[in-house]
Scaffold this active site. Structure first.
Site, short mmCIF file in Angstrom:
data_model
loop_
_atom_site.label_atom_id
_atom_site.label_comp_id
_atom_site.label_asym_id
_atom_site.label_seq_id
_atom_site.Cartn_x
_atom_site.Cartn_y
_atom_site.Cartn_z
NE ARG A 80 -4.00 -1.85 2.41
CZ ARG A 80 -5.21 -1.59 1.93
NH1 ARG A 80 -5.45 -0.39 1.43
NH2 ARG A 80 -6.15 -2.50 1.93
CG ASP A 106 -13.57 9.00 -7.56
OD1 ASP A 106 -14.25 9.68 -8.36
OD2 ASP A 106 -13.22 9.41 -6.44
CD GLU A 121 -4.41 -5.09 3.50
OE1 GLU A 121 -5.52 -5.30 2.98
OE2 GLU A 121 -3.87 -3.97 3.52
CB CYS A 165 -15.44 -10.42 -3.79
SG CYS A 165 -13.99 -10.18 -2.77
CD GLU A 188 -8.71 -1.03 0.14
OE1 GLU A 188 -8.60 -0.15 1.01
OE2 GLU A 188 -8.79 -2.24 0.40
CG HIS A 204 -18.34 -11.72 1.87
ND1 HIS A 204 -17.21 -11.84 2.66
CD2 HIS A 204 -19.26 -12.57 2.40
CE1 HIS A 204 -17.44 -12.74 3.62
NE2 HIS A 204 -18.67 -13.19 3.49
#
Length: 754
Positions: A403, A501, A433, A722, A444, A720
């Site tokens: 990240r 976005d 993660e 997904c 994400e 979830h």
């Protein structure tokens, strides 16, 4: 002698049509002179002596000045539609003037009046008889070839009268309409004829265009539904192929879509006029003065009126079209115009996708994406078998990123994988993660990567506060790889059906949809959308009229060059060779404005945009994307819709594990949702799906599941992402549900195994 007389008669009619207004004596003398030479004999006309009196009689009926008895039984209508000379000359609002490429001298209302003025008992006979005569005339023109008809506005005018025939709208029998469509399809292949017809219909009343579009839609709908009923049920792919061959439906559909394409081009001309800088500027000034701007003369039809429900709801047709298009590309053919008409078996939907809704286009894109990704997976497994397990070839495009270093990790790994792997399904792993990426992690990943690339520290983009969009920083020191990565990210997101976005002005999508870099021209209309303040000065320059203050006094001593700041230093860029020494005057101000726009959208950011485009093309360059989508639809596919209809989502939601639409917790959940602010609703959607935008087609098309996550407890709802799956404990009160849901939304970043 008879042949000589026929030759003279045809030349005479041709001159009379092309040079309407010239005296008959002059026309006769000119025709006689040409008849004695090797002058080619005009096509289409009868060899009988021309009947100007017949044209006058038809005009008289339309105007109400000439009466016709019931005994005529529609004879004038028969004569009108069996004679191309009459179709070219009759029913002119301004008799004596020829049709031109700009003005057909035609009014559809006069055709309606002509039939209405016939005796009531003769009208049906007139419509039926003249309709059959029209079919015969259309066949004769096609047999003789349409080149001469399509090259002459005076002759092409006849097509307007043909399409205005009231009998073509009768849904009980489309046989004559099919014959007229065959004629129009041949004319459509001629650039001049197609553009001229489109220009004429663009200038026609909107009601006329709307009626004609409806006529084609009626033909398409009834023809497809009838074929479906007669072919019967079958597997979707087989259904499309069987329908294509049934009654030659594929060919008739292609012909109809070519006519619809003419109407679409006409509508786009109206839309371009409505969205031009002149119109926008006029509307802006009227609004500032408190006046209402509503110019119906250039109002376009809604895009939705070109969509055809029968096509969009028949998955067999969509799959058949995709199969045909992909087969064409595999055979090395990339233009439909390169195909022999007789060899085609497609409906023309991919060639003329105006009938498709954005939802259907996304469906086609998803099927294509699935097929290509499936092929990549198959190739990977085949390689594994071939090398007997030695080496490794992953069927997925796997990115493992940190990240805190997401841009560099993504750049490095995508470069290592190479473009040949970009069509594999994407899987993302965040360091530290443990989530398994079934779609939510990659959402994400894209979000974080976009945010980082927009970060001012990178200096890749500049924010325009007025339009609230980002534009390429012409002073950026970032390597082309960063811009290429951004373009690649857009392509990967489309390919993996992830909404981003991104905040680009419309001009970026317009540039991306051009077939090649530099294919499209951009001007002041685009600049008004992008930077209204900058455009305002250029508009004032164009509107300046001589007679008042001198141009140079108002706008200063300008040159064909632009000065801009680059990290504290002034840099000068010429708009044309030697531009710094060429003054801008009233006479060349239009050239200056266009070159300035070209510089803003082109030369000033050429290096950055070319890299961005190169990355985008690595994913979608060899797909059907540019063939079927428009630039506004590209923005919708990439960014999703900001219109969030949660009531539509509520209707489409499914419930599991003991919940139903009448469960207390479910009812409270929706009551809470519907009173959230727009910003809170976006946050909720982000929490549940990993994105705060609606997909193409709206929230009603979003697969969303709410499950019972045990009895009442203090646990927060979880998701979830997904699978767009919300797990909601059966809270004992609406107040507790509200408090727990809001708290969950506020702490929704990061992935871990529950």
């Amino acid at each position: 002698r008879r042949l000589a007389a026929q030759r003279f008669a045809r030349i005479y009619q041709d001159i009379l049509i092309e040079e309407a207004g010239t005296s008959k004596e002059e026309v006769a003398a000119q025709a006689l002179k040409l008849a004695k030479t090797a002058h080619p004999v005009p096509k289409y006309f009868l060899g009988d002596a021309p009947r100007p009196d017949l044209v006058s009689g038809i005009d008289g009926i339309a105007s109400g000045s000439a009466a016709t008895g019931a005994q005529d039984l529609g004879k004038p209508a028969m004569e009108l539609y069996s004679n191309l000379f009459c179709l070219c000359m009759a029913l002119k609002p301004r008799p004596g003037l020829p049709a031109t490429a700009q003005d057909p001298n035609f009014d559809a209302a006069m055709v309606e009046k002509f039939f209405e003025q016939l005796p009531q008992e003769a009208q049906q006979a007139a419509v039926d008889g003249s309709l059959e005569a029209l079919g015969t005339l259309a066949d004769n023109v096609v047999e003789q070839g349409c080149a001469e008809l399509g090259a002459s506005p005076a002759k092409l005018r006849a097509v307007l009268l043909m399409l205005a025939h009231p009998g073509l709208a009768d849904p009980s029998d489309f046989e004559v309409f099919k014959r007229v469509l065959r004629l129009v399809a041949q004319l459509h292949s001629q650039d001049f004829a197609r553009e001229t017809l489109a220009g004429w219909y663009a200038a026609a009343p909107l009601a006329v265009l709307e009626r004609l579009v409806g006529q084609v839609q009626q033909f398409l709908t009834l023809s497809i539904l009838q074929a479906q009923a007669e072919v019967g049920t079958a597997a979707s792919l087989d259904l499309g192929g069987r329908m294509a061959a049934h009654g030659d439906l594929a060919r008739h559909t292609r012909h109809a879509l070519r006519l619809l394409d003419v109407y679409w081009l006409a509508n786009e001309k109206r839309r371009a006029a409505r969205e031009s800088w002149q119109t926008k500027w006029k509307a802006r000034k009227m609004r500032q003065a408190g006046e209402l701007f509503d110019d119906q003369a250039i109002a376009p039809l809604p895009v939705a009126q070109f969509h055809n429900d029968a096509v969009n709801e028949c998955e067999g047709i969509l799959k058949h079209e995709l199969k045909e298009a992909l087969g064409m590309q595999q055979n090395g053919t990339f233009k439909f115009s390169d195909l022999e008409e007789a060899a085609r078996n497609d409906f023309g939907v991919v060639e003329y996708p105006v009938v498709l809704t954005p939802v259907s286009k996304v469906k086609v894109l998803n099927i294509e994406s699935m097929l290509m990704q499936r092929e990549e997976i198959r190739s990977a497994w085949a390689w594994q078998v071939l090398v007997r397990g030695r080496g490794s070839m992953n069927p997925f495009l796997v990115l493992k990123v940190n990240r805190q270093n997401i841009v560099q990790d993504a750049l490095q790994q995508l470069a290592e994988h190479g473009a040949s792997n970009y069509k594999k399904p994407l899987k993302v792993i965040f360091d530290g993660e443990e989530a398994v990426d079934e779609g939510g992690v990659q959402k994400e990943f894209f979000q974080l990567l976009i945010e980082e690339l927009y970060n001012e520290d990178f200096g890749m983009f500049q924010r325009n506060e007025e339009s609230r969009t980002f534009w390429f920083n012409k002073n950026s020191f970032e390597a082309n790889l960063q811009f290429e990565l951004f373009g690649l990210v857009l392509g990967l997101a489309i390919y993996n059906q992830v909404i981003l976005d991104v905040k680009f002005p419309r001009i970026v999508y317009k540039k991306l949809m051009a077939s090649r870099t530099g294919d499209s021209s951009f001007g002041l209309t685009d600049l008004l959308d992008f930077d209204a303040s900058l455009a305002k000065g250029l508009v004032s320059m164009l509107e300046h009229e001589p007679g008042g203050a001198a141009f140079e006094d108002v706008f200063g001593p300008l040159r064909f060059a632009v000065e801009y700041e680059c990290y504290g230093s002034n840099v000068e860029a010429e708009l044309k060779e030697g531009g710094k020494d060429i003054p801008v005057t009233w006479e060349n101000r239009r050239e200056y404005v266009q070159r300035y726009c070209d510089w803003v959208f082109g030369a000033s950011i050429e290096k950055q945009y070319d890299a961005f485009r190169r990355g985008f093309d690595q994913c979608i360059g060899d797909t059907l994307f540019r063939r079927i989508f428009r630039e506004d639809e590209l923005e919708l596919v990439i960014c999703g819709s900001m219109e969030l209809d949660f009531r539509a989502l509520e209707k489409a939601t499914q419930y599991q594990d003991g919940f139903s639409a009448t469960s207390d917790a479910v009812r409270w959940f929706w009551e809470v949702v519907h009173v959230l602010t727009p910003e809170e609703k976006r946050s909720l959607l982000q929490f549940c799906t990993g994105c705060d935008r609606a997909p193409v087609g709206g929230l009603g098309r979003l697969p969303f599941v709410v499950s019972r996550a045990g009895p009442d407890s203090d646990m927060l709802p979880w998701v979830h992402t997904c699978f767009n799956h919300l797990l909601l404990p059966a809270y004992k009160s609406k107040e507790k549900l509200d408090e727990r849901l809001r708290l969950a939304i506020q702490h929704s970043t990061g992935f871990g195994l529950m």
